[in-house]
Design an enzyme around this catalytic site. Structure first.
Site, short mmCIF file in Angstrom:
data_model
loop_
_atom_site.label_atom_id
_atom_site.label_comp_id
_atom_site.label_asym_id
_atom_site.label_seq_id
_atom_site.Cartn_x
_atom_site.Cartn_y
_atom_site.Cartn_z
N HIS A 149 0.85 -1.20 0.00
CA HIS A 149 0.00 0.00 0.00
C HIS A 149 0.88 1.24 0.00
CE1 HIS A 149 1.16 -0.46 4.22
NE2 HIS A 149 1.07 0.87 4.27
N HIS A 163 5.38 6.44 -0.84
CA HIS A 163 6.31 5.32 -0.95
C HIS A 163 5.57 4.02 -0.70
CE1 HIS A 163 6.19 6.27 3.33
NE2 HIS A 163 6.51 5.00 3.55
P1 ATP Z 1 4.49 -2.98 11.69
O1 ATP Z 1 4.35 -1.76 12.54
O2 ATP Z 1 3.81 -4.19 12.24
O3 ATP Z 1 5.88 -3.25 11.26
P2 ATP Z 1 3.26 -1.34 9.71
O4 ATP Z 1 4.22 -0.28 10.10
O5 ATP Z 1 3.03 -1.57 8.25
O6 ATP Z 1 3.69 -2.73 10.33
P3 ATP Z 1 1.37 0.20 11.11
O7 ATP Z 1 2.40 0.58 12.14
O8 ATP Z 1 -0.02 -0.03 11.55
O9 ATP Z 1 1.83 -1.10 10.35
O10 ATP Z 1 1.40 1.34 10.01
C1 ATP Z 1 0.48 1.41 8.95
C2 ATP Z 1 1.04 2.31 7.87
O11 ATP Z 1 1.24 3.63 8.41
C3 ATP Z 1 2.42 1.88 7.35
O12 ATP Z 1 2.50 2.27 5.99
C4 ATP Z 1 3.39 2.69 8.15
O13 ATP Z 1 4.59 2.94 7.46
C5 ATP Z 1 2.63 3.98 8.37
N1 ATP Z 1 2.98 4.59 9.65
C6 ATP Z 1 3.07 3.96 10.84
N2 ATP Z 1 3.38 4.81 11.84
C7 ATP Z 1 3.52 6.03 11.25
C8 ATP Z 1 3.83 7.33 11.73
N3 ATP Z 1 4.08 7.58 13.01
N4 ATP Z 1 3.87 8.34 10.84
C9 ATP Z 1 3.62 8.13 9.55
N5 ATP Z 1 3.31 6.93 9.02
C10 ATP Z 1 3.26 5.89 9.85
#
Ligand code: ATP
Ligand code: MG
Length: 185
Positions: free
Chosen positions: A47, A129
């Site tokens: 995504h 990205h």
């Molecule tokens: P995991 O945390 O289990 O490694 P993930 O990062 O894909 O997996 P989430 O942390 O729920 O899952 O994040 C969902 C999406 O939002 C991802 O694309 C992640 O890069 C983005 N994301 C997560 N935290 C932030 C943040 N603090 N600021 C911006 N984008 C974020």
């Protein structure tokens, strides 16, 4: 004695979700790149995050969906044409050397919309990205790749859950771009 219970919360983010043909192109590209380190992101999880909300009280989800339904932006094409290694988050991702104006406008409207609802969205400039692999610590030099042309016709709200294998995502709602309103998964 009264007992207070914490409100239920859901981890949410707005995103672009690939259709079948974009997904195929993404899978082909990752195969061709032959990434030999880190943890690959399951293709079903591919995504582009537009706006990350984090843990949200379930009572706020309706307002978020109404806000999103009121947003419109022109459809566009996002071209993922670079492979980049982001050292600090240790991710390998596909990026776009150009950000379509209407996609930037969509993100700006989402940021404004969530701000009005009391959230504090990220202020850093939007850098679209798509993460291909995580925990990539050995240096990888950025380079151009066979461009993936992604027709952006809608955006989605996604629920993110952790399970032992990693993150699991569910699309909760989707909204078309360029007129017309729809709000079903
Ligand atoms: P995991 O945390 O289990 O490694 P993930 O990062 O894909 O997996 P989430 O942390 O729920 O899952 O994040 C969902 C999406 O939002 C991802 O694309 C992640 O890069 C983005 N994301 C997560 N935290 C932030 C943040 N603090 N600021 C911006 N984008 C974020
Ligand atoms: Mg995360």
């Amino acid at each position: 004695m009264t007992k207070t219970t914490a409100p239920f919360k859901t981890r949410l983010f707005f995103a672009l979700w690939p259709d079948e043909s974009v997904l195929d192109a993404l899978k082909r590209t990752r195969r061709a790149l032959g990434i030999d380190q880190g943890r690959p992101v399951p293709a079903d999880n591919f995504h582009v995050t537009l706006l990350f909300l984090g843990e949200v009280d379930d009572s706020a989800i309706n307002d978020l969906e109404e806000m999103a339904a009121g947003i419109d932006a022109a459809p566009c094409e996002l071209v993922l044409d670079r492979l980049e290694h982001w050292v600090r988050p240790a991710v390998l991702c596909l990026t776009a050397s150009e950000i379509p104006e209407s996609l930037a406008a969509l993100v700006e409207r989402l940021r404004r919309g969530v701000r009005k609802l009391g959230f504090r969205p990220e202020k850093r400039p939007f850098r679209p990205h798509l993460t291909l692999a995580r925990k990539v610590r050995r240096r990888v030099v950025g380079r151009d790749v066979e461009p993936i042309r992604w027709p952006v016709r809608e955006f989605v709200l996604v629920k993110s859950e952790r399970d032992p294998e990693g993150s699991r995502y569910t699309v909760l709602a989707r909204w078309p771009l360029g007129g017309g309103r729809r709000n079903v998964p």
